[in-house]
Design a protein around this motif. Sequence first.
Motif, PDB file in Angstrom:
ATOM      1  N   LYS A 134       0.804  -1.234   0.000  1.00 31.74           N
ATOM      2  CA  LYS A 134       0.000   0.000   0.000  1.00 31.74           C
ATOM      3  C   LYS A 134       0.830   1.274   0.000  1.00 31.74           C
ATOM      4  O   LYS A 134       0.400   2.317   0.486  1.00 31.74           O
ATOM      5  CB  LYS A 134      -0.989   0.031   1.173  1.00 31.74           C
ATOM      6  N   GLY A 135       2.027   1.197  -0.589  1.00 31.99           N
ATOM      7  CA  GLY A 135       2.806   2.407  -0.810  1.00 31.99           C
ATOM      8  C   GLY A 135       2.088   3.267  -1.836  1.00 31.99           C
ATOM      9  O   GLY A 135       1.274   2.771  -2.620  1.00 31.99           O
ATOM     10  N   PHE A 136       2.360   4.550  -1.845  1.00 29.14           N
ATOM     11  CA  PHE A 136       1.639   5.450  -2.739  1.00 29.14           C
ATOM     12  C   PHE A 136       2.557   6.510  -3.323  1.00 29.14           C
ATOM     13  O   PHE A 136       3.729   6.599  -2.963  1.00 29.14           O
ATOM     14  CB  PHE A 136       0.447   6.087  -2.012  1.00 29.14           C
ATOM     15  N   ASP A 137       1.992   7.318  -4.225  1.00 26.20           N
ATOM     16  CA  ASP A 137       2.745   8.352  -4.952  1.00 26.20           C
ATOM     17  C   ASP A 137       4.006   7.764  -5.586  1.00 26.20           C
ATOM     18  O   ASP A 137       5.091   8.332  -5.488  1.00 26.20           O
ATOM     19  CB  ASP A 137       3.103   9.527  -4.047  1.00 26.20           C
ATOM     20  N   ILE A 138       3.845   6.641  -6.258  1.00 25.78           N
ATOM     21  CA  ILE A 138       4.982   5.968  -6.882  1.00 25.78           C
ATOM     22  C   ILE A 138       5.377   6.713  -8.150  1.00 25.78           C
ATOM     23  O   ILE A 138       4.538   6.988  -9.001  1.00 25.78           O
ATOM     24  CB  ILE A 138       4.632   4.503  -7.222  1.00 25.78           C
ATOM     25  N   GLU A 139       6.650   7.013  -8.251  1.00 26.47           N
ATOM     26  CA  GLU A 139       7.197   7.612  -9.467  1.00 26.47           C
ATOM     27  C   GLU A 139       8.420   6.822  -9.878  1.00 26.47           C
ATOM     28  O   GLU A 139       9.215   6.414  -9.034  1.00 26.47           O
ATOM     29  CB  GLU A 139       7.580   9.077  -9.245  1.00 26.47           C
ATOM     30  N   VAL A 140       8.552   6.599 -11.165  1.00 24.02           N
ATOM     31  CA  VAL A 140       9.736   5.972 -11.723  1.00 24.02           C
ATOM     32  C   VAL A 140      10.369   7.004 -12.648  1.00 24.02           C
ATOM     33  O   VAL A 140       9.788   7.362 -13.676  1.00 24.02           O
ATOM     34  CB  VAL A 140       9.392   4.680 -12.495  1.00 24.02           C
ATOM     35  N   LEU A 141      11.524   7.488 -12.240  1.00 26.66           N
ATOM     36  CA  LEU A 141      12.177   8.567 -12.971  1.00 26.66           C
ATOM     37  C   LEU A 141      13.290   8.018 -13.851  1.00 26.66           C
ATOM     38  O   LEU A 141      14.189   7.328 -13.369  1.00 26.66           O
ATOM     39  CB  LEU A 141      12.769   9.582 -12.000  1.00 26.66           C
ATOM     40  N   ALA A 146       8.714   6.435  -3.691  1.00 28.34           N
ATOM     41  CA  ALA A 146       7.374   6.137  -3.190  1.00 28.34           C
ATOM     42  C   ALA A 146       7.278   6.545  -1.728  1.00 28.34           C
ATOM     43  O   ALA A 146       8.292   6.802  -1.076  1.00 28.34           O
ATOM     44  CB  ALA A 146       7.051   4.661  -3.343  1.00 28.34           C
ATOM     45  N   SER A 147       6.049   6.579  -1.231  1.00 28.97           N
ATOM     46  CA  SER A 147       5.799   7.015   0.141  1.00 28.97           C
ATOM     47  C   SER A 147       5.021   5.979   0.925  1.00 28.97           C
ATOM     48  O   SER A 147       4.266   5.185   0.356  1.00 28.97           O
ATOM     49  CB  SER A 147       4.975   8.315   0.140  1.00 28.97           C
ATOM     50  N   GLY A 148       5.197   6.065   2.257  1.00 32.82           N
ATOM     51  CA  GLY A 148       4.390   5.305   3.206  1.00 32.82           C
ATOM     52  C   GLY A 148       3.909   6.269   4.273  1.00 32.82           C
ATOM     53  O   GLY A 148       4.495   7.335   4.465  1.00 32.82           O
ATOM     54  N   ASN A 149       2.843   5.911   4.969  1.00 32.55           N
ATOM     55  CA  ASN A 149       2.258   6.808   5.971  1.00 32.55           C
ATOM     56  C   ASN A 149       2.954   6.778   7.329  1.00 32.55           C
ATOM     57  O   ASN A 149       2.792   7.697   8.115  1.00 32.55           O
ATOM     58  CB  ASN A 149       0.774   6.483   6.174  1.00 32.55           C
ATOM     59  N   HIS A 174      13.928   4.884  -3.512  1.00 33.86           N
ATOM     60  CA  HIS A 174      13.792   5.798  -2.379  1.00 33.86           C
ATOM     61  C   HIS A 174      12.398   5.601  -1.797  1.00 33.86           C
ATOM     62  O   HIS A 174      11.402   5.900  -2.460  1.00 33.86           O
ATOM     63  CB  HIS A 174      13.915   7.260  -2.831  1.00 33.86           C
ATOM     64  N   ILE A 175      12.330   5.117  -0.565  1.00 29.25           N
ATOM     65  CA  ILE A 175      11.052   4.967   0.115  1.00 29.25           C
ATOM     66  C   ILE A 175      11.036   5.949   1.282  1.00 29.25           C
ATOM     67  O   ILE A 175      11.895   5.891   2.159  1.00 29.25           O
ATOM     68  CB  ILE A 175      10.823   3.521   0.619  1.00 29.25           C
TER      69      ILE A 175
END
Length: 114
Positions: free
Chosen positions: A19-26, A41-44, A90-91
């Motif tokens: 349930k990670g979010f705002d996933i970007e692959v640059l 990506a982000s976690g809460n 990067h998490i």
Amino acid sequence: MNLIEDKLNIIRKAIEDKKGFDIEVLDIKKISSIADYFVIASGNSTSQVLSIVDEIEYKMTSNGYETIAGKEGYSSAKWIILDYDDVVVHIFKKEDREYYNLERLWKEYENILK
């Protein structure tokens, strides 16, 4: 599917599974010698960030990508970096991602997920 695409798909799926979010692959290969791609990506929470990272490592190892060049930030779980040579992951804990705004630093990138 090539090697890098396989790695990116495994990493993205592992993030989504936890349930990670705002996933970007640059795609940074044209502007950096650090890696070809950044996955961000982000976690809460710190526990979610740790869970995401553990899942990435588990799935990468399970798929034959056992070699990791480096791992930083695990003890604080605010910003963890996993270095798979051509792909650096990067998490972030949500607040830390907003604070560091890594995407701003790499504004020349191409987000291949959009």
